[in-house]
Write a protein that holds these residues in place. Sequence first.
Motif, PDB file in Angstrom:
ATOM      1  N   THR A 119       0.810  -1.224   0.000  1.00 21.52           N
ATOM      2  CA  THR A 119       0.000   0.000   0.000  1.00 21.52           C
ATOM      3  C   THR A 119       0.843   1.274   0.000  1.00 21.52           C
ATOM      4  OG1 THR A 119      -0.144  -0.079   2.417  1.00 21.52           O
ATOM      5  CG2 THR A 119      -1.913  -1.143   1.176  1.00 21.52           C
ATOM      6  N   GLY A 121       2.910   4.256  -1.391  1.00 19.47           N
ATOM      7  CA  GLY A 121       2.918   4.965  -2.653  1.00 19.47           C
ATOM      8  C   GLY A 121       3.216   6.432  -2.425  1.00 19.47           C
ATOM      9  N   ASP A 123       1.567  10.666  -3.502  1.00 21.02           N
ATOM     10  CA  ASP A 123       0.449  11.401  -4.067  1.00 21.02           C
ATOM     11  C   ASP A 123       0.892  12.335  -5.192  1.00 21.02           C
ATOM     12  OD1 ASP A 123       1.589  13.614  -2.833  1.00 21.02           O
ATOM     13  OD2 ASP A 123       0.223  13.553  -1.111  1.00 21.02           O
ATOM     14  N   TYR A 132      -2.165   3.117  -1.333  1.00 22.51           N
ATOM     15  CA  TYR A 132      -2.222   2.738  -2.750  1.00 22.51           C
ATOM     16  C   TYR A 132      -2.962   1.411  -2.893  1.00 22.51           C
ATOM     17  CZ  TYR A 132      -0.968   1.240  -7.413  1.00 22.51           C
ATOM     18  OH  TYR A 132      -1.033   0.807  -8.709  1.00 22.51           O
ATOM     19  N   THR A 133      -3.800   1.331  -3.895  1.00 21.49           N
ATOM     20  CA  THR A 133      -4.492   0.087  -4.207  1.00 21.49           C
ATOM     21  C   THR A 133      -4.767   0.025  -5.699  1.00 21.49           C
ATOM     22  OG1 THR A 133      -6.555  -1.160  -3.893  1.00 21.49           O
ATOM     23  CG2 THR A 133      -6.670   1.232  -3.586  1.00 21.49           C
ATOM     24  N   ASN A 137      -7.196   4.975  -5.729  1.00 10.36           N
ATOM     25  CA  ASN A 137      -7.271   5.858  -4.571  1.00 10.36           C
ATOM     26  C   ASN A 137      -6.748   7.232  -5.003  1.00 10.36           C
ATOM     27  OD1 ASN A 137      -7.124   7.247  -2.175  1.00 10.36           O
ATOM     28  ND2 ASN A 137      -6.047   5.642  -1.051  1.00 10.36           N
ATOM     29  N   CYS A 140      -3.834   8.540  -2.901  1.00  7.99           N
ATOM     30  CA  CYS A 140      -2.559   7.826  -2.978  1.00  7.99           C
ATOM     31  C   CYS A 140      -2.513   7.065  -4.308  1.00  7.99           C
ATOM     32  CB  CYS A 140      -2.424   6.871  -1.785  1.00  7.99           C
ATOM     33  SG  CYS A 140      -0.760   6.237  -1.508  1.00  7.99           S
ATOM     34  N   PRO A 141      -2.378   7.800  -5.415  1.00  6.63           N
ATOM     35  CA  PRO A 141      -2.578   7.164  -6.721  1.00  6.63           C
ATOM     36  C   PRO A 141      -1.346   6.539  -7.361  1.00  6.63           C
ATOM     37  CG  PRO A 141      -2.365   9.521  -6.984  1.00  6.63           C
ATOM     38  CD  PRO A 141      -2.262   9.254  -5.508  1.00  6.63           C
ATOM     39  N   ARG A 143       2.710   4.660  -7.410  1.00  6.61           N
ATOM     40  CA  ARG A 143       3.570   3.691  -6.738  1.00  6.61           C
ATOM     41  C   ARG A 143       4.642   3.214  -7.714  1.00  6.61           C
ATOM     42  NH1 ARG A 143       4.176  -0.277  -2.955  1.00  6.61           N
ATOM     43  NH2 ARG A 143       4.965  -2.257  -3.733  1.00  6.61           N
ATOM     44  N   SER A 172       0.059   3.837 -11.807  1.00  2.93           N
ATOM     45  CA  SER A 172      -0.864   4.946 -11.589  1.00  2.93           C
ATOM     46  C   SER A 172      -2.269   4.383 -11.446  1.00  2.93           C
ATOM     47  CB  SER A 172      -0.808   5.929 -12.763  1.00  2.93           C
ATOM     48  OG  SER A 172      -1.735   6.983 -12.584  1.00  2.93           O
ATOM     49  N   SER A 173      -2.898   4.639 -10.287  1.00  4.64           N
ATOM     50  CA  SER A 173      -4.203   4.052 -10.023  1.00  4.64           C
ATOM     51  C   SER A 173      -5.094   5.014  -9.244  1.00  4.64           C
ATOM     52  CB  SER A 173      -4.035   2.734  -9.248  1.00  4.64           C
ATOM     53  OG  SER A 173      -5.282   2.107  -9.033  1.00  4.64           O
TER      54      SER A 173
END
Length: 352
Positions: A119, A121, A123, A132-133, A137, A140-141, A143, A172-173
């Motif tokens: 998790t 990461g 921002d 991060y997921t 998110n 927290c996008p 990682r 990037s998520s």
Amino acid sequence: MAIRPRNSGFSLMEIVVVLAIIGAVGIGSTSMMANTIKVSQTNFIKGNIINFKNRLLAAIRKDTSWLITINRNAALNCLIEDDSVMCNDGAVVNNFDVYNSIVTDPVNGTLVYQASSATAGFDDNGQDCNGYTAAGNDDCPFRYDLTLTLNCPGAEAQCYKPDITIQATFRSSPATADTMVSRVDPTEYNFWMDRSQKLRYEPLEYHHRVTTNTGGGNCTTGARVARQIPTEAYDVGDNATSVNATTFRLLAGQYECEVFAQAYQAVRGYAIFLRVGGADTPIGSGFSSNGNSEFTMGKVDLTLAADTNISVMHFCGQSQNSFDMGRPAPTGPGGDFSGGFVHTRVTCVRTL
């Protein structure tokens, strides 16, 4: 003859045309401004990603930081210089933690990126976050996933000194699809690098620390006087032994050293040298006003072919008082020195 007044105004049609033109210009300006803001926001986010990437790269490239990273990750134990464990050719280590070396803690360093946490990461401001997921998110996008591969020379199945390839894959998520964050192209920020075989990392420190308002001693006018460094703070590789209160002895090898020395009320100026065997290397110089302290700090790279004595030498043009070689100024009500105060410190890292 009838006279018709001149019509100096616009017709209704002309007014409509002018208003239409003004409206079109206004819409165009608004659209241009919106696009400019979007471009600015996107560039800001991209710049923060690049800054995070460069910080990660710098820690991996820097030898002292990389050696702390090796020591702090159990999965990388085969890379430690003591040759107690061989590395397997083609072995892969995923998502190891990355550390940076710092003067205040050269053994443990400071954590740069905790890739071992799924998790962890950062921002869109480039700040660390934990959330991060893959599901997304917005807070927290981003990682990096890290992959390290060990490569032995030739056809060797195992070796002590493998070459190292590190692949960093940017993720990037964000949770919201239509945002500036969602427009980032992850492939732009991937990187990979090769590192050389494992290196030695064995830090040590000798210092003179006091807990009272006592002096470090006075210098002799026009002479170089050895400062006190009686205490071993740590010595990870057992590379040093104390000779006396002003000298320690280093084993033959290659070292990166940093010297810190404080002077008190040195109004005539002072100079600090690191004495290696019989040769003096200048560290720095300065002066301090009455009632005040000053310090000098500098780095020296040493390659010692034989075991060698190390001392810190202090020179002053004219001794002013009995505390030229270090005396703490009060740091709290009544002068609280319970935490200790360093007059002299030599920190070395053996790298070969």
